[in-house]
Design a protein around this motif. Structure first.
Motif, PDB file in Angstrom:
ATOM      1  N   PHE A 490       0.836  -1.209   0.063  1.00  0.00           N
ATOM      2  CA  PHE A 490       0.192   0.043  -0.142  1.00  0.00           C
ATOM      3  C   PHE A 490       0.956   1.280   0.073  1.00  0.00           C
ATOM      4  O   PHE A 490       1.882   1.399   0.736  1.00  0.00           O
ATOM      5  CB  PHE A 490      -0.970  -0.046   1.372  1.00  0.00           C
ATOM      6  CG  PHE A 490      -1.829  -0.980   1.290  1.00  0.00           C
ATOM      7  CD1 PHE A 490      -3.116  -0.877   0.968  1.00  0.00           C
ATOM      8  CD2 PHE A 490      -1.544  -2.086   1.834  1.00  0.00           C
ATOM      9  CE1 PHE A 490      -4.085  -1.937   0.891  1.00  0.00           C
ATOM     10  CE2 PHE A 490      -2.257  -3.278   1.931  1.00  0.00           C
ATOM     11  CZ  PHE A 490      -3.741  -3.233   1.669  1.00  0.00           C
ATOM     12  N   ASN A 491       0.579   2.150  -0.749  1.00  0.00           N
ATOM     13  CA  ASN A 491       1.258   3.626  -0.738  1.00  0.00           C
ATOM     14  C   ASN A 491       0.248   4.550   0.154  1.00  0.00           C
ATOM     15  O   ASN A 491      -0.816   4.821  -0.423  1.00  0.00           O
ATOM     16  CB  ASN A 491       1.135   4.001  -2.294  1.00  0.00           C
ATOM     17  CG  ASN A 491       1.944   5.491  -2.070  1.00  0.00           C
ATOM     18  OD1 ASN A 491       2.237   6.185  -0.878  1.00  0.00           O
ATOM     19  ND2 ASN A 491       2.358   6.023  -3.346  1.00  0.00           N
ATOM     20  N   LEU A 492       0.704   4.893   1.356  1.00  0.00           N
ATOM     21  CA  LEU A 492      -0.199   5.759   2.003  1.00  0.00           C
ATOM     22  C   LEU A 492      -0.096   6.987   1.907  1.00  0.00           C
ATOM     23  O   LEU A 492      -0.719   7.874   2.699  1.00  0.00           O
ATOM     24  CB  LEU A 492       0.234   5.262   3.563  1.00  0.00           C
ATOM     25  CG  LEU A 492       0.265   3.886   4.049  1.00  0.00           C
ATOM     26  CD1 LEU A 492       0.647   3.896   5.713  1.00  0.00           C
ATOM     27  CD2 LEU A 492      -0.992   3.180   3.901  1.00  0.00           C
ATOM     28  N   ASP A 493       0.353   7.630   0.709  1.00  0.00           N
ATOM     29  CA  ASP A 493       0.646   8.821   0.502  1.00  0.00           C
ATOM     30  C   ASP A 493      -0.193   9.289  -0.949  1.00  0.00           C
ATOM     31  O   ASP A 493      -0.468   8.218  -1.650  1.00  0.00           O
ATOM     32  CB  ASP A 493       2.051   9.199   0.355  1.00  0.00           C
ATOM     33  CG  ASP A 493       2.292  10.788   0.364  1.00  0.00           C
ATOM     34  OD1 ASP A 493       1.956  11.329   1.579  1.00  0.00           O
ATOM     35  OD2 ASP A 493       2.780  11.358  -0.525  1.00  0.00           O
ATOM     36  N   GLY A 494      -0.329  10.644  -1.209  1.00  0.00           N
ATOM     37  CA  GLY A 494      -1.004  10.917  -2.255  1.00  0.00           C
ATOM     38  C   GLY A 494      -0.015  11.484  -3.342  1.00  0.00           C
ATOM     39  O   GLY A 494      -0.385  11.823  -4.287  1.00  0.00           O
ATOM     40  N   LYS A 495       1.322  10.987  -3.159  1.00  0.00           N
ATOM     41  CA  LYS A 495       2.260  11.023  -4.320  1.00  0.00           C
ATOM     42  C   LYS A 495       2.710   9.738  -4.644  1.00  0.00           C
ATOM     43  O   LYS A 495       2.530   8.556  -3.519  1.00  0.00           O
ATOM     44  CB  LYS A 495       3.332  12.053  -3.774  1.00  0.00           C
ATOM     45  CG  LYS A 495       2.909  13.288  -3.361  1.00  0.00           C
ATOM     46  CD  LYS A 495       4.086  14.227  -3.034  1.00  0.00           C
ATOM     47  CE  LYS A 495       3.712  15.493  -2.886  1.00  0.00           C
ATOM     48  NZ  LYS A 495       4.937  16.417  -2.256  1.00  0.00           N
ATOM     49  N   ALA A 496       2.973   9.399  -5.943  1.00  0.00           N
ATOM     50  CA  ALA A 496       3.481   8.046  -6.439  1.00  0.00           C
ATOM     51  C   ALA A 496       4.904   7.809  -5.292  1.00  0.00           C
ATOM     52  O   ALA A 496       5.671   8.581  -4.806  1.00  0.00           O
ATOM     53  CB  ALA A 496       3.848   8.096  -7.750  1.00  0.00           C
ATOM     54  N   ALA A 497       4.923   6.337  -5.259  1.00  0.00           N
ATOM     55  CA  ALA A 497       6.246   6.098  -4.262  1.00  0.00           C
ATOM     56  C   ALA A 497       6.586   4.760  -5.021  1.00  0.00           C
ATOM     57  O   ALA A 497       6.033   3.918  -5.541  1.00  0.00           O
ATOM     58  CB  ALA A 497       5.611   5.656  -2.965  1.00  0.00           C
ATOM     59  N   GLU A 498       8.134   4.582  -4.860  1.00  0.00           N
ATOM     60  CA  GLU A 498       8.788   3.665  -5.494  1.00  0.00           C
ATOM     61  C   GLU A 498       9.827   3.049  -4.243  1.00  0.00           C
ATOM     62  O   GLU A 498      10.319   3.692  -3.608  1.00  0.00           O
ATOM     63  CB  GLU A 498       9.660   3.820  -6.638  1.00  0.00           C
ATOM     64  CG  GLU A 498       8.774   4.185  -8.003  1.00  0.00           C
ATOM     65  CD  GLU A 498       9.550   4.561  -9.156  1.00  0.00           C
ATOM     66  OE1 GLU A 498      10.850   4.031  -9.224  1.00  0.00           O
ATOM     67  OE2 GLU A 498       8.830   5.280  -9.845  1.00  0.00           O
ATOM     68  N   THR A 499      10.054   1.697  -4.390  1.00  0.00           N
ATOM     69  CA  THR A 499      11.154   1.036  -3.342  1.00  0.00           C
ATOM     70  C   THR A 499      11.503  -0.357  -3.877  1.00  0.00           C
ATOM     71  O   THR A 499      10.998  -0.904  -4.754  1.00  0.00           O
ATOM     72  CB  THR A 499      10.408   0.866  -1.907  1.00  0.00           C
ATOM     73  OG1 THR A 499      11.591   0.570  -0.952  1.00  0.00           O
ATOM     74  CG2 THR A 499       9.291  -0.191  -1.742  1.00  0.00           C
ATOM     75  N   GLU A 500      12.615  -0.821  -3.637  1.00  0.00           N
ATOM     76  CA  GLU A 500      12.888  -2.145  -3.641  1.00  0.00           C
ATOM     77  C   GLU A 500      12.465  -2.954  -2.505  1.00  0.00           C
ATOM     78  O   GLU A 500      12.660  -2.659  -1.352  1.00  0.00           O
ATOM     79  CB  GLU A 500      14.362  -2.180  -3.828  1.00  0.00           C
ATOM     80  CG  GLU A 500      15.227  -1.144  -4.898  1.00  0.00           C
ATOM     81  CD  GLU A 500      14.737  -1.367  -6.193  1.00  0.00           C
ATOM     82  OE1 GLU A 500      14.721  -2.659  -6.637  1.00  0.00           O
ATOM     83  OE2 GLU A 500      14.262  -0.608  -7.199  1.00  0.00           O
ATOM     84  N   LEU A 501      12.059  -4.223  -3.260  1.00  0.00           N
ATOM     85  CA  LEU A 501      11.664  -5.452  -2.235  1.00  0.00           C
ATOM     86  C   LEU A 501      12.585  -6.698  -2.243  1.00  0.00           C
ATOM     87  O   LEU A 501      12.876  -7.129  -3.467  1.00  0.00           O
ATOM     88  CB  LEU A 501      10.299  -5.820  -2.337  1.00  0.00           C
ATOM     89  CG  LEU A 501       9.120  -4.714  -2.167  1.00  0.00           C
ATOM     90  CD1 LEU A 501       7.778  -5.249  -2.527  1.00  0.00           C
ATOM     91  CD2 LEU A 501       9.315  -3.973  -0.758  1.00  0.00           C
ATOM     92  N   PRO A 502      13.178  -7.243  -1.415  1.00  0.00           N
ATOM     93  CA  PRO A 502      13.986  -8.152  -1.221  1.00  0.00           C
ATOM     94  C   PRO A 502      13.000  -9.651  -1.647  1.00  0.00           C
ATOM     95  O   PRO A 502      13.122 -10.617  -0.850  1.00  0.00           O
ATOM     96  CB  PRO A 502      14.547  -8.402   0.145  1.00  0.00           C
ATOM     97  CG  PRO A 502      13.647  -7.714   0.852  1.00  0.00           C
ATOM     98  CD  PRO A 502      13.002  -6.674   0.302  1.00  0.00           C
ATOM     99  N   LEU A 503      12.547  -9.773  -2.699  1.00  0.00           N
ATOM    100  CA  LEU A 503      11.750 -10.976  -2.946  1.00  0.00           C
ATOM    101  C   LEU A 503      12.190 -11.347  -4.266  1.00  0.00           C
ATOM    102  O   LEU A 503      12.213 -10.711  -5.456  1.00  0.00           O
ATOM    103  CB  LEU A 503       9.934 -10.673  -2.979  1.00  0.00           C
ATOM    104  CG  LEU A 503       9.667 -10.091  -1.708  1.00  0.00           C
ATOM    105  CD1 LEU A 503       8.149  -9.741  -1.765  1.00  0.00           C
ATOM    106  CD2 LEU A 503       9.353 -11.392  -0.678  1.00  0.00           C
ATOM    107  N   ASP A 504      12.326 -12.708  -4.603  1.00  0.00           N
ATOM    108  CA  ASP A 504      12.769 -13.267  -5.560  1.00  0.00           C
ATOM    109  C   ASP A 504      11.373 -14.184  -6.338  1.00  0.00           C
ATOM    110  O   ASP A 504      10.276 -14.095  -5.731  1.00  0.00           O
ATOM    111  CB  ASP A 504      13.647 -14.423  -5.467  1.00  0.00           C
ATOM    112  CG  ASP A 504      15.055 -13.934  -4.878  1.00  0.00           C
ATOM    113  OD1 ASP A 504      15.298 -12.966  -5.485  1.00  0.00           O
ATOM    114  OD2 ASP A 504      15.675 -14.555  -3.968  1.00  0.00           O
ATOM    115  N   GLY A 505      11.488 -14.493  -7.647  1.00  0.00           N
ATOM    116  CA  GLY A 505      10.551 -15.071  -8.257  1.00  0.00           C
ATOM    117  C   GLY A 505       9.529 -14.359  -8.936  1.00  0.00           C
ATOM    118  O   GLY A 505       9.669 -12.963  -8.967  1.00  0.00           O
ATOM    119  N   GLN A 506       8.572 -14.911  -9.855  1.00  0.00           N
ATOM    120  CA  GLN A 506       7.869 -14.260 -10.613  1.00  0.00           C
ATOM    121  C   GLN A 506       6.564 -13.976  -9.866  1.00  0.00           C
ATOM    122  O   GLN A 506       5.874 -14.874  -9.235  1.00  0.00           O
ATOM    123  CB  GLN A 506       7.631 -14.913 -11.926  1.00  0.00           C
ATOM    124  CG  GLN A 506       8.677 -15.280 -12.703  1.00  0.00           C
ATOM    125  CD  GLN A 506       9.203 -13.845 -13.253  1.00  0.00           C
ATOM    126  OE1 GLN A 506       8.528 -12.953 -13.815  1.00  0.00           O
ATOM    127  NE2 GLN A 506      10.655 -13.765 -13.223  1.00  0.00           N
TER     128      GLN A 506
END
Length: 538
Positions: A490-506
């Motif tokens: 979830f993005n809890l803000d009114g602006k777009a957000a990006e981040t990296e997640l340590p998850l593999d796979g499709q």
């Protein structure tokens, strides 16, 4: 989990009956009004309803001061109305839970009327009585949540009685076995009528410290708003002795044993203690309550860090029990005003619904939440809540979340032919059910999509939860069940957000929830403003 109890992962719709629908024109909602709208409730896709108190009461605290546990107040109807409500709800596949206020009664309850009369009658020790100190002051320093001391002088007995809430809500003495037996008889009355569960109000307040020891002072820098008012002196103490006593665990076991004789029934405890999460875990161990909920997500703190920390703490302690989450109820500012930070759009309302419906546990939603209602601004001259009247203007009480449901956009919002007990704000009439039914982009239609979609996602209803450490404003976690893993963000803000997640796979995006969807490709999560991501590990 195909054979899981009905309440695990259930969505329960809370009804505040005074404000739901009035059918007789007296300005106060009633049980026939709930019956009239059960088809609407069924259309929401919820599993159960929880009805706030409708029992006989002088209404000093609007039903939470009970004068007869086993009768309906004429304001709301008759016992036959409740039986009709129960039958129709069950016919629609809706379970019915009722509020049980066990720790205290009204001063008008026959038990208290007898207890206060003398020190030697049959119910003399059914309430918490204590002699005055030598100088006439109360026996200790305990405080009432609703302001001031927790002791009230009773001249008939020449003693003080304890009230953790209003002075007209005396606390029962649960140290007395006869009191516990009588309370369980009252619970049995409703179980015999066929209710499916109990929401237990202030359940950790049943027992007090038998030695009446003073509560210690809380350092000034650790005082936080207790009882929903940040300036309440209640925050000046650690409440170690006036509630959450170890003896309560045995009573919970007695209560659970009673419910176990009525298969399929459930007990949900409201818990507010010095460490509510720890108490939730303790109270929901095997043989006690089925579920518990606290006020940790009913605060002003709308941040990924707070939500993540709260749920993680509970998960670390709750090895056996099952949580229930709520972000609104009849005691706190509505979530669109509290968490919305001045915004009240259908998209934000649906984001909040999706968030609480994605956590591990069951869910309680409060009437009007599905419409995206904001907190009503009730002028002082129209206030009814004694708590708000006492703490005005720093705290305006609970009336702002208790105003009538807007069914239509006419003068009284289709709630009543008469003058409503609380005024209906103009902005609520614009969000009336009749308007939102006709708008596919409305909060109401979005609520239905989310709840209906969740019903088909076993991992969201029953799965384990594992949070990912993400920067604000992103909240991300996985839910896993029966070999399936979902990524939820979830993005809890009114602006777009990006981040990296340590998850593999499709990860395959999931559709059908109707929310604004982000992307997760190559470990990179991108979410639009107030966007979400639901994806399944391929």
């Amino acid at each position: 989990m195909t054979h899981a109890p009905w309440w695990r992962g259930a969505v329960t719709y809370q009804i505040y009956p005074r404000s739901f629908l009035d059918t007789n024109g007296d300005g106060v909602g009633d049980l026939p009004g709930i019956i009239d709208k059960l088809d609407y409730i069924a259309s929401l896709g919820v599993d159960a309803i929880w009805i706030s108190p409708f029992f006989k009461s002088p209404m000093a605290d609007y039903g939470y001061d009970i004068a007869d546990y086993c009768d309906v107040d004429p304001l709301f109807g008759q016992l036959e109305d409740f039986d009709r409500l129960l039958a129709k709800a069950h016919g629609l596949g809706i379970r019915v839970m009722i509020d049980q206020v066990l720790s205290h009664t009204s001063v008008e309850h026959a038990w208290f009327q007898q207890s206060r009369a003398s020190r030697d009658n049959a119910r003399a020790d059914w309430y918490v009585w204590a002699d005055a100190n030598a100088d006439g002051t109360p026996p200790n320093n305990w405080l009432s949540i609703f302001g001031g001391g927790a002791w009230q002088w009773e001249p008939r007995r020449g003693q003080y009685y304890l009230h953790n809430f209003l002075a007209s809500q005396p606390d029962l003495n649960f140290h007395n076995p006869a009191v516990r037996a009588a309370i369980l008889d009252c619970v049995r009355f409703w179980l015999e009528r066929g209710v499916d569960g109990l929401r237990l109000d202030a359940i950790n307040f049943c027992f007090h410290d038998a030695k009446l020891r003073d509560n210690p002072a809380r350092p000034k820098d650790q005082r936080v708003g207790r009882g929903f008012s940040p300036d309440n002196p209640y925050a000046f103490q650690y409440h170690w002795h006036n509630n959450t006593q170890p003896e309560n665990l045995d009573f919970l076991a007695e209560l659970r044993a009673l419910l176990d004789r009525y298969p399929g029934t459930v007990a949900l405890g409201e818990i507010s203690s010095e460490d509510s999460l720890a108490t939730m875990a303790e109270y929901t161990q095997a043989g006690r309550l089925h579920m518990g909920y606290s006020f940790e997500l009913l605060t002003d703190d709308f941040s990924a860090a707070h939500i993540r920390s709260t749920v993680r703490q509970l998960e670390a302690q709750m090895r056996e029990g099952w949580p229930c989450w709520a972000i609104s109820n009849h005691d706190v500012e509505r979530v669109l005003s509290r968490w919305g930070r001045g915004k009240s759009t259908p998209e934000l309302a649906n984001l909040f619904t999706a968030l609480v419906c994605s956590l591990r546990g069951s869910v309680c939603v409060y009437q009007g939440e599905e419409l995206g209602l904001t907190e009503a601004q009730v002028p002082f001259e129209s206030l009814k809540d004694p708590y708000g009247i006492a703490f005005w203007p720093q705290f305006k009480g609970r009336d702002g979340c208790r105003t009538p449901m807007p069914w239509s956009d006419d003068e009284h919002a289709g709630f009543s032919r008469g003058e409503p007990w609380l005024p209906v704000p103009t902005e609520h009439r614009a969000l009336a059910v009749v308007r939102q039914e006709a708008d596919p982009a409305s909060a109401l239609q979005g609520f239905r999509r989310i709840v209906g979609w969740r019903r088909g996602q076993p991992a969201l209803r029953w799965g384990d939860i594992r949070f990912l450490d993400t920067p604000e404003p992103v909240l991300a976690f996985t839910r896993s069940h029966a070999g399936e893993t979902l990524l939820v963000a979830f993005n809890l803000d009114g602006k777009a957000a990006e981040t990296e997640l340590p998850l593999d796979g499709q990860w395959q995006p999931l559709e059908g929830h109707g929310l604004v969807q982000g992307t997760f490709v190559g470990g990179h999560l991108a979410l639009p403003a107030h966007g979400v991501l639901f994806a399944r590990l391929a």
